[in-house]
Write a protein that holds these residues in place. Structure first.
Motif, PDB file in Angstrom:
ATOM      1  N   ILE A 168       0.832  -1.209   0.000  1.00 52.07           N
ATOM      2  CA  ILE A 168       0.000   0.000   0.000  1.00 52.07           C
ATOM      3  C   ILE A 168       0.867   1.259   0.000  1.00 52.07           C
ATOM      4  O   ILE A 168       0.623   2.205  -0.777  1.00 52.07           O
ATOM      5  CB  ILE A 168      -0.950  -0.003   1.214  1.00 52.07           C
ATOM      6  CG1 ILE A 168      -1.984  -1.137   1.078  1.00 52.07           C
ATOM      7  CG2 ILE A 168      -1.671   1.339   1.336  1.00 52.07           C
ATOM      8  CD1 ILE A 168      -2.870  -1.325   2.293  1.00 52.07           C
ATOM      9  N   SER A 169       1.896   1.291   0.846  1.00 49.97           N
ATOM     10  CA  SER A 169       2.730   2.502   0.984  1.00 49.97           C
ATOM     11  C   SER A 169       3.469   2.826  -0.310  1.00 49.97           C
ATOM     12  O   SER A 169       3.478   3.989  -0.761  1.00 49.97           O
ATOM     13  CB  SER A 169       3.734   2.309   2.123  1.00 49.97           C
ATOM     14  OG  SER A 169       3.072   2.073   3.338  1.00 49.97           O
ATOM     15  N   ILE A 170       4.099   1.826  -0.906  1.00 49.26           N
ATOM     16  CA  ILE A 170       4.848   2.053  -2.151  1.00 49.26           C
ATOM     17  C   ILE A 170       3.905   2.454  -3.276  1.00 49.26           C
ATOM     18  O   ILE A 170       4.204   3.347  -4.075  1.00 49.26           O
ATOM     19  CB  ILE A 170       5.659   0.802  -2.531  1.00 49.26           C
ATOM     20  CG1 ILE A 170       6.735   0.541  -1.486  1.00 49.26           C
ATOM     21  CG2 ILE A 170       6.305   0.968  -3.909  1.00 49.26           C
ATOM     22  CD1 ILE A 170       7.447  -0.798  -1.640  1.00 49.26           C
ATOM     23  N   GLY A 171       2.742   1.794  -3.339  1.00 47.62           N
ATOM     24  CA  GLY A 171       1.772   2.120  -4.381  1.00 47.62           C
ATOM     25  C   GLY A 171       1.282   3.554  -4.296  1.00 47.62           C
ATOM     26  O   GLY A 171       1.171   4.251  -5.308  1.00 47.62           O
ATOM     27  N   ILE A 172       0.996   4.011  -3.066  1.00 47.30           N
ATOM     28  CA  ILE A 172       0.535   5.392  -2.873  1.00 47.30           C
ATOM     29  C   ILE A 172       1.654   6.375  -3.217  1.00 47.30           C
ATOM     30  O   ILE A 172       1.419   7.397  -3.882  1.00 47.30           O
ATOM     31  CB  ILE A 172       0.039   5.593  -1.432  1.00 47.30           C
ATOM     32  CG1 ILE A 172      -1.280   4.830  -1.221  1.00 47.30           C
ATOM     33  CG2 ILE A 172      -0.159   7.083  -1.131  1.00 47.30           C
ATOM     34  CD1 ILE A 172      -1.785   4.848   0.200  1.00 47.30           C
TER      35      ILE A 172
END
Length: 365
Positions: A120-124
């Motif tokens: 989630i963090s990398i995607g955002i």
């Protein structure tokens, strides 16, 4: 009617994904109760905000900030589902290889949660990043080299607004292109609602101008009205037609594949090629790469497409490849080269994983 059907199908599939995630992932976690409860609430928010986001695409149910916030939950829902599938498979595999133990189960569960947070963090983070300049050299036999900048799948609408477009125009102009092409899904809302967001495109500068073709999303928002407005910005649409650029190459533009289903502005390759000069190389603009199969008998030198977003959020690209021949980048089939943009904007959530957005700079030699 088509957009309401899309809403029903999309939300139904999304709900089924959430049910799978809950039954095969959330209920099986051996973690602290507060962590499991937090994930359960995240799933409830995911389903609720996704519903609100989809409704707001048609009825303006949310203000701009809440709409932007809610769009994230489509991506989070897909990420949860993807991690749930990995968790399910890893659990089944571990049972085959190892004897069950509480410690081993706790280790797997903790690793999966860390994967989920990183995912989630990398995607955002990637979704918030500016489009990358993607430079590609392509040889098709033009007399003098030229630089084409391709923008695809910008999706100006609910969450991509004027400031993004102004920055995009500045970046494109800095490349000093000979030609700018917009290969569909530029607009993702009724044009009357977003004229001020689209207007900065009038400042695009190139030697031979800016050309535009329809993508499937323009068909959802009155394609002819969109075409009419873009003309006022000095952008030249190509709807199953061609133009000879500086007596160097033919530029052919096709309408989108979805036109076959809607029986409205369907692609017509024969019509588009009616005035093509056979003594010059030909570059074709077609939003969906799968139109390549209809073009091969005409032997175009180069096809420029988009539509796939490069998958946008891994592993969604695997599903895209069930419908399209390629996902992104430069490919060759018979005598035709094909370049597929990963997209300049995004659809739905501003999340990207292993598929960064791009401004395609094509050096034609």
């Amino acid at each position: 009617m088509g957009k309401y059907l899309f809403f029903i199908v999309f939300f139904s599939v999304f709900t089924l994904m959430n049910i799978y995630t809950y039954k095969r992932f959330i209920t099986k976690l051996h973690l602290h109760q507060s962590i499991s409860l937090g994930i359960k609430y995240l799933m409830i928010f995911t389903l609720g905000f996704t519903f609100l986001y989809l409704i707001s695409r048609y009825y303006d149910a949310l203000d701009q900030q809440l709409l932007y916030f809610s769009s994230y939950f489509i991506g989070i829902g897909f990420i949860l589902f993807s991690v749930a599938v990995v968790y399910d498979l890893s659990t089944l595999l571990s049972k085959k290889i190892f004897s069950p133990s509480t410690k081993r189960k706790l280790f797997i569960d903790s690793a999966i949660i860390l994967l989920l947070l990183a995912y989630i963090s990398i995607g955002i983070f990637n979704g918030q990043s500016n489009p990358q300049i993607q430079t590609t050299n392509i040889t098709i036999g033009v007399k003098t080299p030229l630089k084409i900048v391709q923008l695809s799948d910008v999706h100006i609408g609910n969450t991509i607004k004027k400031d993004f477009i102004e920055n995009l125009v500045q970046t494109v102009n800095a490349q000093k292109p000979d030609l700018v092409v917009l290969t569909g899904d530029l607009i993702d809302l009724e044009i009357e609602k977003i004229k001020h967001d689209v207007a900065p495109l009038k400042d695009l500068k190139s030697t031979y101008g800016t050309y535009f073709i329809l993508g499937n999303h323009e068909y959802f928002h009155h394609a002819k009205s969109i075409v009419a407005y873009l003309k006022t910005l000095g952008i030249k649409p190509l709807l199953n037609e061609s133009v000879l650029i500086n007596k160097q190459f033919n530029l052919v533009g096709l309408t989108d594949y979805i036109g076959y289903r809607t029986n409205y502005l369907a692609p017509d390759v024969k019509k588009a090629y009616a005035h093509v000069h056979p003594n010059y190389p030909t570059i074709v603009l077609a939003h969906q790469p799968k139109l390549l199969h209809e073009l091969l008998e005409y032997k175009p030198n180069l096809l420029l497409s988009g539509h796939t977003h490069g998958g946008q959020i891994f592993p969604f690209g695997l599903l895209v490849l069930l419908d399209q021949p390629y996902l992104s980048g430069l490919h060759k089939q018979e005598q035709t080269q094909l370049y597929i943009s990963r997209g300049t904007g995004y659809w739905g959530p501003p999340i990207r994983l292993f598929a960064p957005s791009e401004i395609s700079v094509l050096n034609i030699q």
